[in-house]
Write a protein that holds these residues in place. Structure first.
Motif, PDB file in Angstrom:
ATOM      1  N   PRO A  43       0.833  -1.209   0.000  1.00  0.00           N
ATOM      2  CA  PRO A  43       0.000   0.000   0.000  1.00  0.00           C
ATOM      3  C   PRO A  43       0.870   1.262   0.000  1.00  0.00           C
ATOM      4  O   PRO A  43       1.955   1.280   0.589  1.00  0.00           O
ATOM      5  CB  PRO A  43      -0.787  -0.118   1.309  1.00  0.00           C
ATOM      6  CG  PRO A  43      -0.742  -1.571   1.658  1.00  0.00           C
ATOM      7  CD  PRO A  43       0.572  -2.074   1.155  1.00  0.00           C
ATOM      8  N   SER A  44       0.407   2.301  -0.655  1.00  0.00           N
ATOM      9  CA  SER A  44       1.175   3.551  -0.733  1.00  0.00           C
ATOM     10  C   SER A  44       1.572   4.068   0.646  1.00  0.00           C
ATOM     11  O   SER A  44       2.665   4.588   0.838  1.00  0.00           O
ATOM     12  CB  SER A  44       0.363   4.613  -1.480  1.00  0.00           C
ATOM     13  OG  SER A  44       0.130   4.232  -2.810  1.00  0.00           O
ATOM     14  N   LYS A  45       0.685   3.899   1.616  1.00  0.00           N
ATOM     15  CA  LYS A  45       0.950   4.414   2.958  1.00  0.00           C
ATOM     16  C   LYS A  45       2.126   3.719   3.627  1.00  0.00           C
ATOM     17  O   LYS A  45       2.691   4.229   4.606  1.00  0.00           O
ATOM     18  CB  LYS A  45      -0.300   4.289   3.831  1.00  0.00           C
ATOM     19  CG  LYS A  45      -0.715   2.851   4.119  1.00  0.00           C
ATOM     20  CD  LYS A  45      -1.965   2.805   4.970  1.00  0.00           C
ATOM     21  CE  LYS A  45      -2.398   1.373   5.298  1.00  0.00           C
ATOM     22  NZ  LYS A  45      -1.387   0.661   6.088  1.00  0.00           N
ATOM     23  N   ASP A  46       2.502   2.555   3.099  1.00  0.00           N
ATOM     24  CA  ASP A  46       3.632   1.810   3.662  1.00  0.00           C
ATOM     25  C   ASP A  46       4.913   1.986   2.849  1.00  0.00           C
ATOM     26  O   ASP A  46       5.921   1.336   3.124  1.00  0.00           O
ATOM     27  CB  ASP A  46       3.281   0.324   3.745  1.00  0.00           C
ATOM     28  CG  ASP A  46       2.149   0.049   4.725  1.00  0.00           C
ATOM     29  OD1 ASP A  46       2.050   0.799   5.714  1.00  0.00           O
ATOM     30  OD2 ASP A  46       1.377  -0.900   4.493  1.00  0.00           O
ATOM     31  N   ILE A  47       4.865   2.858   1.839  1.00  0.00           N
ATOM     32  CA  ILE A  47       6.048   3.155   1.028  1.00  0.00           C
ATOM     33  C   ILE A  47       6.608   4.500   1.466  1.00  0.00           C
ATOM     34  O   ILE A  47       5.899   5.510   1.463  1.00  0.00           O
ATOM     35  CB  ILE A  47       5.701   3.197  -0.473  1.00  0.00           C
ATOM     36  CG1 ILE A  47       5.167   1.841  -0.930  1.00  0.00           C
ATOM     37  CG2 ILE A  47       6.925   3.603  -1.294  1.00  0.00           C
ATOM     38  CD1 ILE A  47       4.648   1.836  -2.359  1.00  0.00           C
ATOM     39  N   THR A  48       7.872   4.517   1.868  1.00  0.00           N
ATOM     40  CA  THR A  48       8.507   5.748   2.339  1.00  0.00           C
ATOM     41  C   THR A  48       9.446   6.293   1.280  1.00  0.00           C
ATOM     42  O   THR A  48      10.317   5.575   0.777  1.00  0.00           O
ATOM     43  CB  THR A  48       9.287   5.499   3.642  1.00  0.00           C
ATOM     44  OG1 THR A  48       8.391   5.009   4.645  1.00  0.00           O
ATOM     45  CG2 THR A  48       9.931   6.785   4.144  1.00  0.00           C
ATOM     46  N   ILE A  49       9.273   7.556   0.943  1.00  0.00           N
ATOM     47  CA  ILE A  49      10.091   8.220  -0.070  1.00  0.00           C
ATOM     48  C   ILE A  49      10.898   9.334   0.585  1.00  0.00           C
ATOM     49  O   ILE A  49      10.360  10.162   1.330  1.00  0.00           O
ATOM     50  CB  ILE A  49       9.207   8.797  -1.193  1.00  0.00           C
ATOM     51  CG1 ILE A  49       8.411   7.668  -1.858  1.00  0.00           C
ATOM     52  CG2 ILE A  49      10.057   9.549  -2.215  1.00  0.00           C
ATOM     53  CD1 ILE A  49       7.383   8.150  -2.862  1.00  0.00           C
ATOM     54  N   GLU A  86      22.017  11.083   5.592  1.00  0.00           N
ATOM     55  CA  GLU A  86      21.049  10.071   5.176  1.00  0.00           C
ATOM     56  C   GLU A  86      20.095   9.844   6.343  1.00  0.00           C
ATOM     57  O   GLU A  86      20.529   9.780   7.496  1.00  0.00           O
ATOM     58  CB  GLU A  86      21.732   8.748   4.807  1.00  0.00           C
ATOM     59  CG  GLU A  86      20.773   7.687   4.314  1.00  0.00           C
ATOM     60  CD  GLU A  86      21.470   6.379   3.937  1.00  0.00           C
ATOM     61  OE1 GLU A  86      20.801   5.473   3.393  1.00  0.00           O
ATOM     62  OE2 GLU A  86      22.686   6.251   4.203  1.00  0.00           O
ATOM     63  N   PRO A  87      18.785   9.750   6.099  1.00  0.00           N
ATOM     64  CA  PRO A  87      17.827   9.561   7.197  1.00  0.00           C
ATOM     65  C   PRO A  87      18.117   8.286   7.988  1.00  0.00           C
ATOM     66  O   PRO A  87      18.552   7.270   7.425  1.00  0.00           O
ATOM     67  CB  PRO A  87      16.478   9.456   6.480  1.00  0.00           C
ATOM     68  CG  PRO A  87      16.686  10.109   5.161  1.00  0.00           C
ATOM     69  CD  PRO A  87      18.115   9.837   4.789  1.00  0.00           C
ATOM     70  N   ASP A  88      17.861   8.348   9.278  1.00  0.00           N
ATOM     71  CA  ASP A  88      18.047   7.173  10.125  1.00  0.00           C
ATOM     72  C   ASP A  88      16.957   6.138   9.883  1.00  0.00           C
ATOM     73  O   ASP A  88      17.201   4.934   9.977  1.00  0.00           O
ATOM     74  CB  ASP A  88      18.031   7.587  11.602  1.00  0.00           C
ATOM     75  CG  ASP A  88      19.266   8.400  11.989  1.00  0.00           C
ATOM     76  OD1 ASP A  88      20.327   8.187  11.369  1.00  0.00           O
ATOM     77  OD2 ASP A  88      19.151   9.248  12.889  1.00  0.00           O
ATOM     78  N   GLU A  89      15.762   6.618   9.571  1.00  0.00           N
ATOM     79  CA  GLU A  89      14.651   5.686   9.376  1.00  0.00           C
ATOM     80  C   GLU A  89      14.671   5.071   7.977  1.00  0.00           C
ATOM     81  O   GLU A  89      15.270   5.605   7.045  1.00  0.00           O
ATOM     82  CB  GLU A  89      13.317   6.382   9.633  1.00  0.00           C
ATOM     83  CG  GLU A  89      13.037   7.570   8.757  1.00  0.00           C
ATOM     84  CD  GLU A  89      11.786   8.307   9.191  1.00  0.00           C
ATOM     85  OE1 GLU A  89      10.686   7.731   9.062  1.00  0.00           O
ATOM     86  OE2 GLU A  89      11.908   9.459   9.660  1.00  0.00           O
ATOM     87  N   HIS A  90      14.004   3.945   7.859  1.00  0.00           N
ATOM     88  CA  HIS A  90      13.959   3.229   6.587  1.00  0.00           C
ATOM     89  C   HIS A  90      13.260   4.058   5.518  1.00  0.00           C
ATOM     90  O   HIS A  90      12.273   4.744   5.782  1.00  0.00           O
ATOM     91  CB  HIS A  90      13.211   1.908   6.760  1.00  0.00           C
ATOM     92  CG  HIS A  90      12.861   1.247   5.465  1.00  0.00           C
ATOM     93  ND1 HIS A  90      13.765   0.502   4.730  1.00  0.00           N
ATOM     94  CD2 HIS A  90      11.694   1.252   4.745  1.00  0.00           C
ATOM     95  CE1 HIS A  90      13.181   0.063   3.636  1.00  0.00           C
ATOM     96  NE2 HIS A  90      11.934   0.495   3.612  1.00  0.00           N
TER      97      HIS A  90
END
Length: 222
Positions: A43-49, A86-90
């Motif tokens: 789902p789009s809500k679970d994709i992090t950009i 670079e972000p710490d989160e995935h």
């Protein structure tokens, strides 16, 4: 002692790089982010950009969030230099409009990060031998370039654009070369400015205030 403003401290800033992507061009990449085989069933809500050249008012941040994606953004104005940060989160992929004067350095860093990406860039850069050599080198190493080419020369300032800006991608498209239709070129009566221009105006104001403060302190110390 007054600390220099972040923008004043960063030698990598260049006025030629300050063109902010309008929504019509940002929206061109959105359907392809969901069609990626790696994220097709997510789902789009679970994709992090991650948008690494953007503020909260960037059209990339706003349009991607409107499309349901989770977005992380960063910008050199906040001290988050893409070449060091670079972000710490995935995050799943990187989407933005990078500084043109740093194009090869940006692509080198992107390939090093190893994530799928889509970067707005002027198509004429492929006329440069050094650019072709760069992408051939990475292609030979298994890191092939993909292109999403829009069918209009999109304007960033309301005037007729002189060349096509499209998306240079990696591990993102179903085919290595794909095309996208746009309803208009964002010029004249169809012009919609990026809302990130507001942040630029605020940043310029802070810079002028910081410069004036340093001047005033200098006068007091004389």
């Amino acid at each position: 002692m007054v600390e220099d403003h972040t923008w004043l401290r960063k030698s990598s800033w260049n006025e030629k790089d300050e063109y902010y992507t309008p929504p019509i061009l940002v929206n061109a990449i959105i359907p392809f982010l969901k069609c990626n085989p790696r994220t097709l069933d997510i789902p789009s809500k679970d994709i992090t950009i991650w948008c690494p050249f953007d503020t909260e008012n960037s059209e990339f941040v706003l349009c991607l969030r409107d499309a349901g994606f989770k977005v992380i953004y960063s910008h050199i104005w906040s001290g988050q230099d893409f070449f060091e940060y670079e972000p710490d989160e995935h995050y799943d992929c990187i989407v933005s409009n990078p500084p043109f004067t740093k194009k090869l350095e940006v692509f080198k860093r992107l390939f090093e990060l190893g994530k799928p990406f889509a970067m707005v860039m002027g198509l004429p850069i492929i006329n440069y031998q050094v650019v072709g050599s760069f992408f051939i080198e990475h292609q030979n190493a298994g890191r092939s370039l993909q292109l999403l080419i829009v069918d209009k020369k999109v304007s960033f300032d309301g005037n007729t654009a002189s060349f096509n800006n499209s998306f240079f991608c990696h591990r993102l498209l179903e085919k290595d070369i794909m095309f996208a239709h746009l309803e208009h070129n964002n010029s004249n009566k169809n012009y919609t400015a990026s809302r990130m221009n507001v942040d630029r105006q605020d940043e310029q104001k802070k810079i002028e205030e910081a410069k004036q403060t340093k001047i005033n302190i200098g006068w007091k110390n004389e």
